[in-house]
Scaffold this active site. Structure first.
Site, PDB file in Angstrom:
ATOM      1  N   LYS A  49       0.828  -1.202   0.000  1.00 12.59           N
ATOM      2  CA  LYS A  49       0.000   0.000   0.000  1.00 12.59           C
ATOM      3  C   LYS A  49       0.867   1.259   0.000  1.00 12.59           C
ATOM      4  CE  LYS A  49      -3.826  -2.141   2.563  1.00 12.59           C
ATOM      5  NZ  LYS A  49      -4.560  -2.184   3.869  1.00 12.59           N
ATOM      6  N   GLY A  65      -0.946   1.247   6.580  1.00 13.85           N
ATOM      7  CA  GLY A  65      -1.131   0.237   7.611  1.00 13.85           C
ATOM      8  C   GLY A  65      -2.087  -0.848   7.173  1.00 13.85           C
ATOM      9  N   ASP A  66      -2.003  -1.969   7.844  1.00 14.23           N
ATOM     10  CA  ASP A  66      -2.954  -3.050   7.622  1.00 14.23           C
ATOM     11  C   ASP A  66      -3.203  -3.736   8.954  1.00 14.23           C
ATOM     12  OD1 ASP A  66      -4.393  -4.544   5.358  1.00 14.23           O
ATOM     13  OD2 ASP A  66      -3.566  -6.158   6.585  1.00 14.23           O
ATOM     14  N   THR A  67      -4.458  -3.988   9.246  1.00 19.61           N
ATOM     15  CA  THR A  67      -4.835  -4.611  10.518  1.00 19.61           C
ATOM     16  C   THR A  67      -5.679  -5.843  10.244  1.00 19.61           C
ATOM     17  OG1 THR A  67      -4.793  -2.482  11.669  1.00 19.61           O
ATOM     18  CG2 THR A  67      -6.015  -4.261  12.721  1.00 19.61           C
TER      19      THR A  67
END
Length: 202
Positions: A49, A65-67
């Site tokens: 990303k 970010g990635d969660t």
């Protein structure tokens, strides 16, 4: 800084920290590779990303970010339907699951730091334990619409807080932007966080 995300939670945290930013979300697919561990998946997505947005915004700092939510090593994504959300919530109730938040910060090539772009990345894992609440309560929560776009079908920063018995680790990691990790990455990148107005980008 460019925030490569449409998450209002991440935007809110950056606003609280008074870090100036603008939003430019990525559009790439989010697909788990065969045999890819959850932590590596989250970290890879955050990097992809960040790089996608950095490619069209040269010279700018980019944060992505990635969660993800995991239970027994399985990634629980966003629910595809109300029934899917119900199945997820009933699996999670009375148990402990893990929320992995990955952040990637791209520092552009500048005279001050380096002539090469650099990527600083890391992850934060938080254990979340749900209380037992049953099918009726789960359906009522689903009807609020809050689980629709949330990994694991809940939002701890909203009404989903009523599902939680305790957390072990960083609350911000569950929301989607772990502040200690962000500050560590900024420090590694040569721009440590300071209270008050933040310095202008190079």
């Amino acid at each position: 800084m460019i925030l490569a995300s449409t998450s209002p939670r991440r935007a809110s945290i950056l606003g609280i920290l008074r870090i100036p930013f603008e939003v430019d979300p990525p559009s790439g697919p989010e697909v788990v590779r065969s045999g890819e561990p959850p932590l590596e998946y989250a970290l890879r997505l955050s990097r992809e990303k960040a790089r996608e947005v950095a490619a069209r915004r040269p010279g700018r700092w980019v944060l992505a970010g990635d969660t993800i939510v995991t239970l027994d090593g399985e990634i629980l994504g966003k629910p595809q339907s109300a029934d899917h959300a119900l199945r997820m919530l009933l699996r999670l109730q009375g148990r402990t699951h893990h929320v992995i938040s990955a952040l990637s910060l791209i520092r552009p090539a500048t005279e001050r730091f380096s002539r090469k772009e650099a990527v600083f990345a890391g992850t934060e894992t938080t254990a979340v334990t749900f209380r037992s609440f049953g099918r009726k309560a789960a359906r009522a929560y689903i009807r609020t619409g809050e689980p629709d776009d949330k990994a694991g079908a809940y939002g701890i920063q909203g009404m989903g807080a009523a599902l939680v018995r305790r957390i072990e680790g960083d609350y911000g990691g569950v929301v989607g932007l772990p502040v200690p990790l962000l500050l560590d990455l900024l420090g590694q990148a040569g721009r440590p966080y300071r209270f008050g107005a933040q310095p202008k980008a190079d």
